[in-house]
Design a protein around this motif. Structure first.
Motif, PDB file in Angstrom:
ATOM      1  N   LYS A 255       0.827  -1.211   0.000  1.00 39.73           N
ATOM      2  CA  LYS A 255       0.000   0.000   0.000  1.00 39.73           C
ATOM      3  C   LYS A 255       0.859   1.258   0.000  1.00 39.73           C
ATOM      4  N   ILE A 256       2.153   1.116   0.095  1.00 37.75           N
ATOM      5  CA  ILE A 256       3.013   2.292   0.212  1.00 37.75           C
ATOM      6  C   ILE A 256       3.020   3.074  -1.100  1.00 37.75           C
ATOM      7  N   GLN A 257       3.255   4.385  -0.972  1.00 32.37           N
ATOM      8  CA  GLN A 257       3.250   5.219  -2.180  1.00 32.37           C
ATOM      9  C   GLN A 257       4.376   6.257  -2.065  1.00 32.37           C
ATOM     10  N   GLY A 258       5.020   6.528  -3.189  1.00 30.86           N
ATOM     11  CA  GLY A 258       6.055   7.557  -3.209  1.00 30.86           C
ATOM     12  C   GLY A 258       5.440   8.932  -3.001  1.00 30.86           C
ATOM     13  N   ASN A 259       6.024   9.739  -2.109  1.00 31.00           N
ATOM     14  CA  ASN A 259       5.423  11.048  -1.823  1.00 31.00           C
ATOM     15  C   ASN A 259       5.661  12.042  -2.951  1.00 31.00           C
ATOM     16  N   ILE A 260       6.692  11.829  -3.754  1.00 30.98           N
ATOM     17  CA  ILE A 260       6.917  12.696  -4.918  1.00 30.98           C
ATOM     18  C   ILE A 260       6.558  11.951  -6.193  1.00 30.98           C
ATOM     19  N   SER A 261       7.077  10.744  -6.319  1.00 31.95           N
ATOM     20  CA  SER A 261       6.887   9.981  -7.568  1.00 31.95           C
ATOM     21  C   SER A 261       5.469   9.431  -7.695  1.00 31.95           C
ATOM     22  N   SER A 262       4.753   9.342  -6.584  1.00 33.18           N
ATOM     23  CA  SER A 262       3.431   8.696  -6.550  1.00 33.18           C
ATOM     24  C   SER A 262       3.473   7.230  -6.952  1.00 33.18           C
ATOM     25  N   LYS A 263       4.663   6.680  -7.070  1.00 35.33           N
ATOM     26  CA  LYS A 263       4.768   5.265  -7.428  1.00 35.33           C
ATOM     27  C   LYS A 263       4.098   4.409  -6.359  1.00 35.33           C
ATOM     28  N   PHE A 265       2.797  -0.013  -5.695  1.00 35.69           N
ATOM     29  CA  PHE A 265       3.100  -1.376  -6.137  1.00 35.69           C
ATOM     30  C   PHE A 265       2.001  -2.315  -5.677  1.00 35.69           C
TER      31      PHE A 265
END
Lengths: 405, 405
Positions: A255-263, A265
């Motif tokens: 559920k994690i998300q990149g705070n800049i990339s918004s990536k 998985f």
């Protein structure tokens, strides 16, 4: 040392790593017999030796979803074989236990104790420690049988309930233990777990792949298996089997998300860091050996293996100083004996305790711990009757040589 | 289905698992090139195919302490090669990251954010998630270079300090990223980490084993490497390198004790469930390939590999619709290109996007994702100049066939 000298030294040290144990000897190493590769696995090992060789046709970034080679179908067949709702390949049985305990600790945050049999493998203890949990052992009857009484599980569960004010997080049974090779019937313990509504894990690292296993009949919630220990696979690989109601917990998608990339998985499984780490040789050899493994666990063939183990015991039990440890007759081939006669000899032998290994090696038999003369752990699993005869004969001849008959 | 029918079906499905990719094709699969086995590794793979084959002479119950084959010496040589105080074999680079973050989270319980570059591998994100930590990404410059500015690390560290009231738990840099193959110099970031006294981890899964790596020069606290990705090993195996001051944290010996049995396991490492799970093929192939890996990472040979990657780019960059993504010139062979010309063709091609893979396969080249025509990721690592020429020529011929010249 110059760079050239360092390079040359490395070539000398590491370019010729050889092993001829199974070509030159009858190998009775207790943890190796169930993992010896089948001919089919050897062929697959060579074809899929490269690290990421299984990923040629990976479309979804998950090894368990690869259709070619047929991983998806294999996992279904493996689930059918174990008679469990779902299976996932894992790094090992130990890692599977760690994951199950971690999952349950999140699901039941108030529960903190794992009830285990007192013959559990050390990795069971480490899985508990790695998850910052407590343990409570179910006693065994001690010398000579080291028997686990299923009723004691209920006693210990009650003790935990008293002490913690909460039910145990998990109950674990070692199906066949590492030390005495004792076989334990999961069913009476499963009944107790159901009565108290506690998840039940069967550690089948020594049994699944060598003995009949049926999770529905056993009524277990989780089963942990070892490919390199008991399923003729090149390691390391484990199989975690689990009931449908734990699907979302075991297959916990990221559920994690990149705070800049918004990536993000969302197809990756958090418990296995995305994709189970069994990319090439481990999984393909497990698959290639699978038809033989299914066959060899059928009752008739499993009984034949037990017969071999019991035959050896019958022949050597009267050697001076020999005591058989664990329950008899053997169900699993892992055998533990005390050899006090050998220990006596070792006291005055110029090679000390090493003489035991020397003597057996001389007769083409290998796999005992070097330097140990007082006890012996071996497995006859998968030896031919001819090899069984030779092992038995050799044991008696060595005993006779030192007047232990 | 009868038992016999099930058995026969299994034999048909799993007894002939073959793979001829590297025999029949030039394989440019981006994650496979660095893991292709050396001849020495192949020999070792066959000798040590069985699961527990490395454990023949294990005396201490720890694979890292085995003297024969020479694991102890190998780990020292590996540490020397990476120029780091200690190394431990791990299941994978991803698992190494998970372990380091877990260790630090225990050591610094108030710190909760990991600072990472925004091109970090997905497993970096999952290691953070698996440890219930937060992340803060360092931006990249976007199209076309996707460059990471080391100075941004300081900016993000300050932001975290503001937001959390605590320093970041860890700073992580991806040495060579999975997407564009960009090479990042760790040194300026190491300086920032030292200024703030934050541990610094270099994820060298793509670089260690293909490019020169020197942890002392880079001033990193931790390095994570991948045997199957970049060290010509049959997977899965990772190497975790770490500074002496983290020794007790990484090698955290078990303290748990049986409440009845009193059993304890003070020589087992809790972080790896006792003994690193690399029992046979993974570790022995890493060892066997090691002399070649050391050699191939010397500057002259690494430069030659970069030359190959840049040669291909130089030749294909003017094909219609081709854009090169990432920093140029290439330092690492992993290359990412946009192929909009191919994507145009795919719109009307009867095989749609699959035509790209079809065409290359026809020319004896494999490794691109099936169905993808708009971009392409490949690695030229370890190809001969003849294969490089053939790949370049084939690319241009395919472009010409579809009038993209």
């Amino acid at each position: 040392m110059t760079k050239l000298e360092f390079n040359n030294e490395l070539v000398q040290k590491y370019s010729n790593l050889t092993r001829n144990i199974n070509e030159e000897f009858i190998n009775i190493h207790p943890i190796q017999r169930g993992g010896i590769l089948t001919a089919e696995a050897f062929k697959a090992l060579i074809a899929f030796g490269d690290g990421y060789s299984l990923c040629d046709n990976c479309l979804k970034g998950r090894i368990d979803q690869i259709e070619n080679p047929p991983v998806v179908g294999f996992l279904k067949d493996m689930a059918k074989f174990l008679n469990v709702d779902n299976v996932m390949p894992e790094a090992s049985a130990r890692e599977s236990k760690r994951i199950v305990m971690g999952v349950l600790a999140k699901k039941f945050p108030k529960r903190s104790t794992v009830v285990i049999d007192s013959l559990a493998h050390y990795t069971t203890y480490l899985a508990i420690e790695a998850n910052d949990l407590k343990l409570s052992e179910v006693p065994n009857s001690g010398d000579p049988e080291y028997n686990i009484d299923p009723n004691d599980y209920e006693k210990i569960i009650k003790e935990v309930l008293d002490a913690d004010g909460e039910l145990p997080l998990l109950v674990l049974l070692t199906h066949v233990d590492y030390k005495y090779g004792n076989y334990n019937d999961p069913r009476p313990i499963a009944k107790i777990c159901q009565k108290y509504n506690i998840p039940f894990l069967l550690n089948a690292a020594y049994s699944a792949g060598t003995l009949p296993v049926d999770c529905k009949e056993f009524q277990v919630d989780f089963i942990t298996c070892s490919g390199h220990k008991s399923m003729a696979a090149s390691g390391p690989i484990g199989i975690l089997g689990f009931k449908e109601n734990y699907y979302d917990d075991i297959m916990n998608l990221s559920k994690i998300q990149g705070n800049i990339s918004s990536k993000s998985f969302p197809s990756k499984i958090c418990n296995v860091m995305g994709c189970p780490p069994v990319y090439g040789a481990p999984l393909i050899t497990l698959m290639a050996s699978f038809p033989s493994v299914v066959k060899r666990t059928e009752k008739e063939l499993a009984d034949e293996e037990a017969k071999k183990a019991n035959y050896v015991i019958e022949k050597i039990k009267n050697v001076k100083g020999v005591r058989i440890n664990g329950k008899l007759p053997k169900v699993h081939s892992l055998t533990n004996i005390t050899t006090e006669g050998f220990a006596e000899v070792a006291k005055t032998h110029p090679r000390k305790g090493f003489f035991v290994r020397d003597e057996f090696k001389e007769k083409g038999i290998i796999g005992m711990l070097p330097g140990i003369s007082k006890d012996m752990k071996y497995s006859t699993y998968g030896l031919t009757w001819g090899q069984i005869e030779h092992f038995t004969k050799s044991f008696i001849e060595i005993a006779e040589k030192y007047n232990l008959n």
